[in-house]
Write a protein that holds these residues in place. Structure first.
Motif, short mmCIF file in Angstrom:
data_model
loop_
_atom_site.label_atom_id
_atom_site.label_comp_id
_atom_site.label_asym_id
_atom_site.label_seq_id
_atom_site.Cartn_x
_atom_site.Cartn_y
_atom_site.Cartn_z
N ALA A 1 0.85 -1.22 0.00
CA ALA A 1 0.00 0.00 0.00
C ALA A 1 0.87 1.25 0.00
O ALA A 1 0.56 2.25 -0.66
CB ALA A 1 -0.92 0.00 1.22
N LEU A 2 1.98 1.18 0.72
CA LEU A 2 2.86 2.35 0.80
C LEU A 2 3.62 2.57 -0.51
O LEU A 2 3.82 3.72 -0.93
CB LEU A 2 3.84 2.15 1.97
CG LEU A 2 4.50 3.40 2.48
CD1 LEU A 2 3.48 4.44 2.92
CD2 LEU A 2 5.42 3.07 3.63
N VAL A 3 4.03 1.50 -1.14
CA VAL A 3 4.66 1.63 -2.47
C VAL A 3 3.67 2.29 -3.43
O VAL A 3 4.02 3.22 -4.16
CB VAL A 3 5.09 0.25 -3.02
CG1 VAL A 3 5.58 0.38 -4.46
CG2 VAL A 3 6.17 -0.37 -2.16
N ASP A 4 2.45 1.80 -3.41
CA ASP A 4 1.43 2.35 -4.31
C ASP A 4 1.19 3.83 -4.04
O ASP A 4 0.99 4.61 -4.96
CB ASP A 4 0.10 1.57 -4.17
CG ASP A 4 0.22 0.15 -4.69
OD1 ASP A 4 1.21 -0.12 -5.41
OD2 ASP A 4 -0.64 -0.68 -4.38
N ALA A 5 1.23 4.23 -2.75
CA ALA A 5 0.93 5.62 -2.40
C ALA A 5 2.09 6.56 -2.67
O ALA A 5 1.88 7.74 -2.96
CB ALA A 5 0.52 5.71 -0.93
N THR A 6 3.34 6.05 -2.55
CA THR A 6 4.50 6.96 -2.63
C THR A 6 5.35 6.76 -3.88
O THR A 6 6.13 7.63 -4.24
CB THR A 6 5.44 6.76 -1.41
OG1 THR A 6 5.99 5.44 -1.48
CG2 THR A 6 4.70 6.95 -0.10
N GLY A 7 5.26 5.58 -4.49
CA GLY A 7 6.14 5.29 -5.63
C GLY A 7 7.55 4.91 -5.22
O GLY A 7 8.42 4.68 -6.06
N HIS A 8 7.80 4.80 -3.89
CA HIS A 8 9.14 4.44 -3.39
C HIS A 8 9.12 3.02 -2.82
O HIS A 8 8.09 2.54 -2.38
CB HIS A 8 9.56 5.38 -2.26
CG HIS A 8 9.84 6.77 -2.71
ND1 HIS A 8 10.86 7.08 -3.58
CD2 HIS A 8 9.22 7.94 -2.43
CE1 HIS A 8 10.86 8.37 -3.80
NE2 HIS A 8 9.87 8.93 -3.13
N PRO A 9 10.30 2.38 -2.75
CA PRO A 9 10.38 1.11 -2.02
C PRO A 9 9.94 1.32 -0.58
O PRO A 9 10.16 2.40 -0.02
CB PRO A 9 11.88 0.75 -2.07
CG PRO A 9 12.42 1.51 -3.23
CD PRO A 9 11.61 2.77 -3.32
N ALA A 10 9.31 0.31 0.02
CA ALA A 10 8.77 0.49 1.37
C ALA A 10 9.07 -0.72 2.25
O ALA A 10 9.21 -1.84 1.75
CB ALA A 10 7.26 0.70 1.29
N LEU A 11 9.15 -0.46 3.56
CA LEU A 11 9.33 -1.52 4.56
C LEU A 11 8.15 -1.49 5.50
O LEU A 11 7.81 -0.43 6.03
CB LEU A 11 10.58 -1.27 5.41
CG LEU A 11 11.94 -1.34 4.74
CD1 LEU A 11 13.03 -1.02 5.76
CD2 LEU A 11 12.16 -2.72 4.13
N ALA A 12 7.55 -2.66 5.72
CA ALA A 12 6.46 -2.74 6.70
C ALA A 12 6.72 -3.91 7.62
O ALA A 12 7.19 -4.97 7.18
CB ALA A 12 5.13 -2.91 6.00
N ASP A 13 6.41 -3.74 8.91
CA ASP A 13 6.59 -4.85 9.84
C ASP A 13 5.27 -5.20 10.48
O ASP A 13 4.38 -4.36 10.61
CB ASP A 13 7.62 -4.49 10.92
CG ASP A 13 7.04 -3.56 11.95
OD1 ASP A 13 6.56 -2.48 11.55
OD2 ASP A 13 7.04 -3.92 13.14
N ASP A 14 5.15 -6.46 10.84
CA ASP A 14 3.99 -6.88 11.62
C ASP A 14 4.51 -7.81 12.71
O ASP A 14 5.34 -8.68 12.45
CB ASP A 14 2.96 -7.58 10.74
CG ASP A 14 1.58 -7.50 11.35
OD1 ASP A 14 1.23 -6.46 11.94
OD2 ASP A 14 0.83 -8.50 11.26
N THR A 15 4.05 -7.56 13.92
CA THR A 15 4.57 -8.29 15.07
C THR A 15 3.44 -8.91 15.86
O THR A 15 2.35 -8.35 15.94
CB THR A 15 5.35 -7.31 15.99
OG1 THR A 15 6.45 -6.79 15.28
CG2 THR A 15 5.85 -8.00 17.25
N GLY A 16 3.71 -10.07 16.43
CA GLY A 16 2.73 -10.68 17.32
C GLY A 16 3.42 -11.34 18.50
O GLY A 16 4.59 -11.74 18.42
N LEU A 17 2.68 -11.41 19.61
CA LEU A 17 3.12 -12.15 20.80
C LEU A 17 2.38 -13.48 20.79
O LEU A 17 1.14 -13.50 20.79
CB LEU A 17 2.77 -11.36 22.07
CG LEU A 17 3.04 -12.08 23.39
CD1 LEU A 17 4.54 -12.29 23.61
CD2 LEU A 17 2.45 -11.29 24.56
#
Ligand code: IMP
Length: 193
Positions: free
Chosen positions: A53-69
């Motif tokens: 979603a961030l790549v689509d919005a900005t046109g830049h490479p993006a990093l996303a994290d998701d964490t769980g316990l």
């Protein structure tokens, strides 16, 4: 250069601190880009959703994290639903209380848990890959420590002297944490591409 998907200042600071060690430049998410709803039922799925979603919005490479316990005695809960375990809009304290309540009376030997972070790197053009970092530990009998965020006050990593993550400085947490481990795996992958 990557844009970071997280709007959580704690997580952004932790990510920047570790990535700086590897000379990886990151930009915070522009305020104009809205949050993405985490609708997948795996950490991998949600990380990819947010990065794409961030790549689509900005046109830049993006990093996303998701964490769980993932708490063994609770069949892996709260897991992917860690952020809203005590309900929509739940605070960190609400979530901590819910986990402690569900483990009420459960002895130390049966309080095994792990933090898992998946980080997805996504590029314009459709390419993407994911890495994972895991921290093994156990759930404390009561909250201890004021630092960090989320479930830090009740998570005791195996490799320390019984302190929770919330009793560690940010440098100490970054030396061992699930997120830092995923970030180091990311740096290794980026170096080989
Ligand atoms: P997220 O989906 O990656 O934002 O993480 C989900 C939830 O897990 C957060 O709202 C926090 O409650 C918790 N969490 C994520 N990372 C950490 C951490 O490093 N320490 C403690 N709790 C965390």
């Amino acid at each position: 250069m990557f844009v970071l998907a997280t709007a959580n200042a704690h997580k952004a600071d932790e990510m920047k601190a570790v990535l700086e060690e590897f000379d990886i430049v990151v930009l915070e998410r522009p305020a104009s880009v809205p949050d993405v709803e985490e609708t997948e039922d795996t950490l991998e799925g949600n990380a990819l959703l947010k990065a794409r979603a961030l790549v689509d919005a900005t046109g830049h490479p993006a990093l996303a994290d998701d964490t769980g316990l993932f708490v063994e005695h609770l069949g892996g809960r709260p897991g992917v639903y860690s952020a809203r375990y005590a309900g929509e809009g739940a605070s960190y304290d609400d979530n901590v209380r819910k986990v402690l309540g569900e483990l009420d009376g459960v002895p130390a030997s049966q309080r095994r848990a792990s933090f898992r972070t998946v980080i997805c790197a996504a590029y314009p053009g459709g390419d993407s890959f994911s890495v994972e970092g895991v921290l093994e530990g156990s759930i404390a009998l009561k909250p201890q420590g004021e630092k960090g965020f989320g479930y830090d006050p009740i998570f005791v990593p195996d490799l320390d002297r019984g302190r929770t993550l919330a009793e560690m400085t940010s440098e100490e947490k970054n030396a061992v944490s699930h997120r830092a481990r995923a970030l180091r795996a990311l740096a290794v992958q980026l170096a080989s591409r």
